[in-house]
Design a protein around this motif. Structure first.
Motif, short mmCIF file in Angstrom:
data_model
loop_
_atom_site.label_atom_id
_atom_site.label_comp_id
_atom_site.label_asym_id
_atom_site.label_seq_id
_atom_site.Cartn_x
_atom_site.Cartn_y
_atom_site.Cartn_z
N ALA A 214 1.17 -1.15 0.07
CA ALA A 214 0.00 -0.10 -0.02
C ALA A 214 0.95 1.60 0.04
N ASP A 215 1.35 1.66 -1.28
CA ASP A 215 2.30 2.86 -1.30
C ASP A 215 1.37 3.98 -1.65
N LEU A 216 0.98 4.59 -0.67
CA LEU A 216 -0.18 5.68 -0.86
C LEU A 216 0.58 7.15 -0.84
N ARG A 217 1.79 7.21 -0.39
CA ARG A 217 2.24 8.71 -0.50
C ARG A 217 3.55 8.68 -0.06
N THR A 218 4.43 9.57 -0.42
CA THR A 218 5.86 9.57 -0.26
C THR A 218 5.99 10.31 1.37
N GLU A 219 4.99 11.18 1.86
CA GLU A 219 5.28 11.59 3.14
C GLU A 219 4.34 10.97 4.12
N SER A 220 4.88 11.21 5.35
CA SER A 220 3.96 11.18 6.56
C SER A 220 3.31 12.20 7.03
N TYR A 221 1.91 12.16 7.46
CA TYR A 221 1.16 13.20 8.01
C TYR A 221 0.88 13.18 9.47
N HIS A 222 0.89 14.27 9.98
CA HIS A 222 0.49 14.45 11.34
C HIS A 222 -0.94 13.75 11.72
N SER A 223 -0.85 13.09 12.62
CA SER A 223 -1.96 11.96 12.93
C SER A 223 -3.11 13.10 13.60
N GLY A 224 -2.88 13.98 14.43
CA GLY A 224 -4.09 14.90 14.61
C GLY A 224 -4.63 15.66 13.71
N ASN A 225 -3.72 16.37 12.72
CA ASN A 225 -4.09 17.14 11.68
C ASN A 225 -4.75 16.56 10.73
N TRP A 226 -4.40 15.11 10.40
CA TRP A 226 -4.81 14.54 9.21
C TRP A 226 -5.70 13.17 9.38
N GLY A 227 -5.67 12.89 10.66
CA GLY A 227 -6.43 11.52 11.04
C GLY A 227 -7.81 11.66 10.82
N GLY A 228 -8.52 10.84 10.11
CA GLY A 228 -9.76 10.70 9.60
C GLY A 228 -10.02 11.62 8.22
N LEU A 229 -8.97 11.94 7.57
CA LEU A 229 -9.01 12.63 6.52
C LEU A 229 -8.46 12.06 5.37
N ILE A 230 -7.12 11.12 5.64
CA ILE A 230 -6.60 10.66 4.83
C ILE A 230 -6.21 9.22 4.95
N ARG A 231 -6.33 8.29 4.11
CA ARG A 231 -6.27 6.98 4.13
C ARG A 231 -4.96 6.57 4.91
N ALA A 312 6.05 2.38 8.96
CA ALA A 312 6.83 3.36 9.72
C ALA A 312 8.00 2.40 10.51
N ASP A 313 8.25 2.79 11.62
CA ASP A 313 9.07 2.16 12.73
C ASP A 313 8.38 1.88 14.17
N PRO A 314 8.15 0.71 14.11
CA PRO A 314 7.46 0.35 15.40
C PRO A 314 8.32 0.50 16.62
N GLN A 315 9.59 0.54 16.43
CA GLN A 315 10.48 0.68 17.56
C GLN A 315 10.47 2.23 18.00
N ASN A 316 10.20 2.92 17.22
CA ASN A 316 10.10 4.36 17.52
C ASN A 316 8.98 5.17 16.48
N PRO A 317 7.84 4.87 17.27
CA PRO A 317 6.61 5.50 16.62
C PRO A 317 6.56 7.14 16.88
N VAL A 318 6.14 7.74 15.84
CA VAL A 318 5.90 9.15 16.01
C VAL A 318 4.19 9.56 15.82
N ASN A 319 3.95 10.75 16.09
CA ASN A 319 2.63 11.01 15.97
C ASN A 319 2.03 11.25 14.33
N ALA A 320 2.55 10.43 13.57
CA ALA A 320 2.27 10.42 12.04
C ALA A 320 1.73 9.57 11.33
#
Length: 471
Positions: A214-231, A312-320
């Protein structure tokens, strides 16, 4: 001329006296790791310096095809033809082993120095496959020593690339049909059902490894700002996997299943218990098809497993929200499964379920093959093994893993009998691989008895008129 019981007694004494251990140690000492191309000389040396001289002493004519057709695999074909009118057995072994994992073995063991601890003989290749083909070579030697002849012809094929997928083996067999011509295939690899159960298996499941991406986009986006809006590709990928196999290991896509479980296979597996060894993991209740027994699931049916999954990185998750997610799955399948268009079947199922953004791609595949459990050769061999041990013989339609059985059953058209001299807990491919001394002893007796029966007694599927002259 020694009789059957005398030969089996000598075979057991050879193991008990340390002779087998000593000869196996010399084979294990060759670092025949095929995953490293730097070992090509060592692999060829194993064939030319260890196997060919042994065959030559038994009256075999040898041909070595080093790096055949410029490829990564080398082959040795040894032929002992006592009489062109006699039946012929094709045997097989592989010289190569997997990486030694030096530094990871218990007690500081060197993987390429055979060492004994109780009944366990530790060393890379001790079980897979040097110990197993040594059993069969020694059995032929004992028969020749006892009788002066075998009463049948033997073709022995060795390769040096089984652990890297047997490259060019099928093409080599096709190109050397006449040289490899035989009436039956008998060899040893893989595990028994258990350490205590003399076993014959008749083939191997096939396998297809494929990727879901599932290669949807090249960037990761903030989960608070974009959660519920992008797949979310990870969420999407998990759901896409669920289209193929559910959370209880049950395959949901009919295209990934065989047409039926044949009655002969079901009968052969009736009453067989799996995972009975002390070091075996427990069979999970409720996992896999509930209408099948555990033995039927692993030896008679298909399984779909997720081998790897990540985002992403399960050992070092970020809010994205990650941009991509990937998984690698493997279908192990039996004869009767159509995998010609597996990639297309999977993609169409994902599209119909609303996941066209998840792309399927087949990575590797190898075929399934087996002979039927009611083949006359199976009855003959099981009776021979029973006579040698007094124990019932376990018949498995195929092993759950993979072997190049299709080369011998499909390409060369032979009935295939595998008589393993290892067990599920041998740790092949891992640190602390070992062969069990009791299996080495019993295996040598089994093969001495089987080869004796093949050449001296007129009760095999070979024409009685042929065998009667060598009784």
């Amino acid at each position: 001329m020694s009789n059957r019981k005398e030969i089996l007694k000598k075979a057991a004494s050879f193991v008990d006296g340390g002779g087998f251990f000593s000869e196996l140690a010399a084979l294990v000492g060759h670092r025949t790791v095929s995953t490293n191309s730097a070992n090509r000389l060592e692999l060829n040396s194993y064939l030319t310096d260890k196997i060919a001289p042994r065959l030559q002493r038994m009256g075999f004519d040898n041909r070595i095809h080093a790096e055949w057709n410029g490829g990564a695999n080398s082959f040795l074909v040894g032929r002992r033809i006592e009489d062109p009118d006699l039946p012929t057995m094709l045997c097989y072994g592989h010289a190569d082993v997997v990486d030694g994992h030096e530094g990871q073995w218990d007690e500081g063991r060197d993987p390429f120095t055979l060492s004994a601890e109780g009944e366990r003989w530790y060393g890379r290749g001790s079980a897979d496959n040097k110990g197993q083909h040594l059993v069969n070579l020694k059995a032929l030697e004992f028969l020749l020593e006892a009788h002066g002849s075998l009463g049948f012809n033997v073709v022995f094929l060795f390769e040096s690339g089984e652990e890297i997928g047997s490259p060019d083996l099928a093409e080599f067999a096709e190109a050397h049909r006449e040289e490899l011509a035989a009436d039956v295939f008998i060899a040893s690899d893989g595990p028994r059902l258990s350490a205590e159960a003399p076993t014959i298996f008749l083939g191997a499941r096939g396998g297809v490894t494929f990727e879901l991406a599932a290669d949807l986009r090249t960037e990761s986006y903030h989960s608070g700002n974009w959660g519920g809006l992008i797949r979310n590709p990870a969420t999407t990928l998990a759901a896409a996997i669920g289209v193929l196999v559910d959370g209880h290991g049950r395959i949901k896509l009919p295209a990934l299943l065989p047409s039926a479980l044949p009655a002969a296979v079901r009968n052969a597996l009736d009453g067989i218990q799996v995972a009975t060894g002390r070091d075996d993991p427990n069979v999970d209740a409720g996992w896999g098809d509930p209408e099948l027994t555990p033995a039927e699931r692993v030896y008679g049916w298909n399984t779909l497993e997720v081998l790897a999954i990540g985002a992403a990185d399960p050992q070092n998750p970020v809010n994205a929200i990650p941009g991509t997610a990937h998984a690698v799955l493997q279908l192990r399948f039996v004869v009767g499964t159509d995998v010609q268009d597996l990639e297309g079947q999977v993609q169409r199922a994902l599209n119909e379920a609303g996941f066209p953004m998840v792309r399927a791609k087949v990575l590797t595949s190898f075929p399934a093959s087996r002979i039927e459990p009611d083949d006359p050769w199976v009855y003959w061999a099981s009776e021979s093994l029973r006579e040698s041990t007094g124990l019932p013989t376990t018949i498995l339609p195929n092993i759950g893993g993979s072997l190049p059985n299709a080369v011998f059953e499909s390409t060369l058209g032979l009935p295939t009998l595998w008589i393993p001299h290892s067990y599920p807990g041998c740790l092949q491919h891992a640190p602390n691989e070992h062969m069990l001394e009791p299996i080495a002893r019993q295996g040598l007796q089994l093969m001495c008895g089987l080869f004796h029966d093949l050449g001296v007694r007129g009760n095999s599927p070979f024409a009685p008129s042929v065998l009667s002259t060598h009784a």
